[in-house]
Write a protein that holds these residues in place. Structure first.
Motif, PDB file in Angstrom:
ATOM      1  N   PRO A 121      -6.408  -6.666 -28.152  1.00  9.43           N
ATOM      2  CA  PRO A 121      -6.253  -5.230 -28.423  1.00  9.43           C
ATOM      3  C   PRO A 121      -7.599  -4.524 -28.404  1.00  9.43           C
ATOM      4  N   ILE A 122      -7.556  -3.212 -28.275  1.00  5.49           N
ATOM      5  CA  ILE A 122      -8.767  -2.396 -28.306  1.00  5.49           C
ATOM      6  C   ILE A 122      -9.286  -2.358 -29.736  1.00  5.49           C
ATOM      7  N   SER A 178     -12.925   4.292 -29.813  1.00  2.77           N
ATOM      8  CA  SER A 178     -13.225   3.134 -28.979  1.00  2.77           C
ATOM      9  C   SER A 178     -14.215   2.223 -29.677  1.00  2.77           C
ATOM     10  N   PHE A 179     -14.185   0.966 -29.294  1.00  2.27           N
ATOM     11  CA  PHE A 179     -15.045  -0.049 -29.909  1.00  2.27           C
ATOM     12  C   PHE A 179     -16.453   0.035 -29.340  1.00  2.27           C
ATOM     13  N   GLU A 255      -5.766  -5.905 -34.105  1.00  4.27           N
ATOM     14  CA  GLU A 255      -7.133  -6.312 -33.779  1.00  4.27           C
ATOM     15  C   GLU A 255      -7.682  -7.350 -34.755  1.00  4.27           C
TER      16      GLU A 255
END
Length: 477
Positions: A121-122, A178-179, A255
């Motif tokens: 996952p994001i 976002s990561f 996540e």
């Protein structure tokens, strides 16, 4: 030739060779770590345990019970003692063998049998490794000054930064950005600075008074003597509220449950075992004595084995020790060294099994595993450290009142603060050991549930974050 810096040209080549060799060695070491242990290594202790049990049967029956049944000179007793000893030993030994075979041949449940491969996952920007040593993950957070006129507003907001429940009762969670890997790395390095405020919550008058006066000093509105004399703050100076921030990590989100080694989304409470090389359902620990992990499918049988093995070892130890002592008192008799060996083994395993049994009974009663207990222990340690900074070493009453005040606002760590707590000790116990007393004693039946779906404590939000008491369902407050 020598270059302009005075270094031999071969030195750089040698350095490069060494660096590449070191790098290859590290890669090999990493690959070995990620590989499961060979089957023969996993089952080696099982053969040793079976051999010790078999040897104990030989020594106890052949060198203790048989001489008593035959009324040999120097025996511990006569036939009237030898036969009951033999019967009790065989009953305990049979139960130990039965439970051991059951635990060895009952798998813990592997997550790969119930899930399929998927893309990771994001990751959100504030992502932290699950179980890291950062302050947030260990149940702490910074002291947060809250103006008095905003405390009522804060009581309706979530400590993890989410929004208040909507009219339909559901919690609105802001979408994750976002990561960012650089932010993630820097955040992992911050855990060494995170000792400050874990476990502090609600208004602590001694701390509140000192900190408010300190701010007044900074603003020029108070003098140093005011701090010592405890003079109330001016009317325009709002008091501060120090509240504890439990872990803000949404551990139920995808996540935090993705296994990058197996490449799938783990079920709740599943963890990857390095020795077995796969994710185990409701992973408790890897036990070399049974050659596999203790998990959702066999945790009950592991407790059954510990129960009977403890009584088997205690009986063997006590009776053989009495025989050794009696033989030592008679100068005409020689001490049997084989009995001494079994006495030593029985003493060792009596301590081991009884301690492990007590530990697992406690964990089952509160419905957490060995892995899950680590975070609770760390949280308690942080709270103890904070109390040590807030109060003098001799202020036991103040520490006790502060801890009671924290529990009043949040509940107790490991009970109301356990995400898998089912509401009562009996419910927790029966979820693992079954609903019949026979199941609790004998290796029959099975645990409730499928090892995949678990009931979440309603004191936590849908993403797995502990909420203060004021946000619990009405019937639980």
């Amino acid at each position: 030739m020598v270059d302009g810096h005075g270094d031999h040209p071969n030195e750089s080549k040698c350095c490069g060779v060494v660096e590449r060799a070191v790098e290859r060695s590290r890669e090999k070491s990493e690959r070995r770590k990620n590989k499961p242990q060979p089957w023969i290594v996993l089952k080696l202790a099982v053969g040793m345990t079976a051999g010790i049990l078999g040897y104990a049967f030989y020594v106890y029956i052949g060198r203790l019970c048989v001489p008593m049944i035959r009324d040999n000179d120097g025996a511990l007793g006569g036939r009237n003692i030898g036969i009951p000893f033999l019967i009790i030993f065989c009953l305990l030994g049979i139960m130990t063998w039965w439970t051991y075979i059951k635990i060895v041949f009952t798998g813990p449940g592997k997550a790969r049998d119930y899930t399929s491969k998927c893309d990771p996952p994001i990751l959100p920007a504030n992502y932290r490794w699950w179980g890291s040593a950062s302050e947030i993950d260990l149940g702490g957070g910074p002291f947060i000054p809250v103006p008095q006129d905003q405390q009522q507003v804060q009581s309706t907001s979530y400590p993890h930064g989410g929004t208040e429940p909507s009219s339909d009762g559901h919690t609105t969670i802001p979408s994750a950005p976002s990561f960012n890997m650089s932010e993630h790395v820097s955040e992992k390095n911050k855990h060494s600075q995170a000792e400050e405020n874990a476990g502090v919550m609600d208004t602590l008058p001694p701390v509140q008074r000192v900190r408010v006066r300190a701010e007044q000093l900074n603003n020029g509105s108070a003098q140093p003597k005011d701090i010592e004399q405890g003079i109330p703050a001016p009317s325009n100076q709002l008091p501060m509220r120090y509240t504890r921030k439990p872990s803000s990590t949404p551990v139920l989100n995808p996540e935090y449950r993705y296994c990058h080694k197996d490449g799938f989304l783990k079920p709740y409470r599943a963890h990857h075992c390095r020795a077995c090389g796969t994710c185990i359902l409701k992973y408790d620990h890897h036990c070399p004595w049974i050659g596999q992990c203790v998990g959702a499918r066999n945790h009950k049988f592991f407790v059954n084995f510990l129960f009977w093995a403890m009584w088997f070892c205690l009986w063997t130890f006590s009776t053989l020790l009495a025989n050794v002592i009696k033989m030592n008192q008679n100068p005409r008799n020689d001490i049997d060294p084989q009995q001494v060996v079994i006495v030593a083994f029985a003493a060792l395993f009596s301590i081991f099994t009884s301690t492990l049994l007590a530990t697992h009974i406690r964990m089952i009663l509160y419905n957490f595993t060995t892995v899950e207990s680590f975070s609770m222990s760390r949280m308690k340690e942080r709270e103890q450290a904070v109390l040590g900074r807030l109060f003098k070493i001799y202020q036991f009453g103040e520490k006790r009142r502060a801890r009671k005040q924290w529990d009043t606002e949040w509940g107790r760590i490991g009970i109301e603060g356990n995400i898998w707590y089912l509401g009562s000790l009996r419910s927790n116990w029966e979820s693992v050991m079954g609903h019949s007393v026979l199941y609790w004693i004998f290796p029959i039946g099975e645990s409730d549930g499928d090892g995949i779906n678990w009931t979440v404590n309603p004191r936590f939000d849908k993403e797995g974050r502990w909420r203060p008491r004021r946000e619990w369902p009405e019937e639980l407050r």
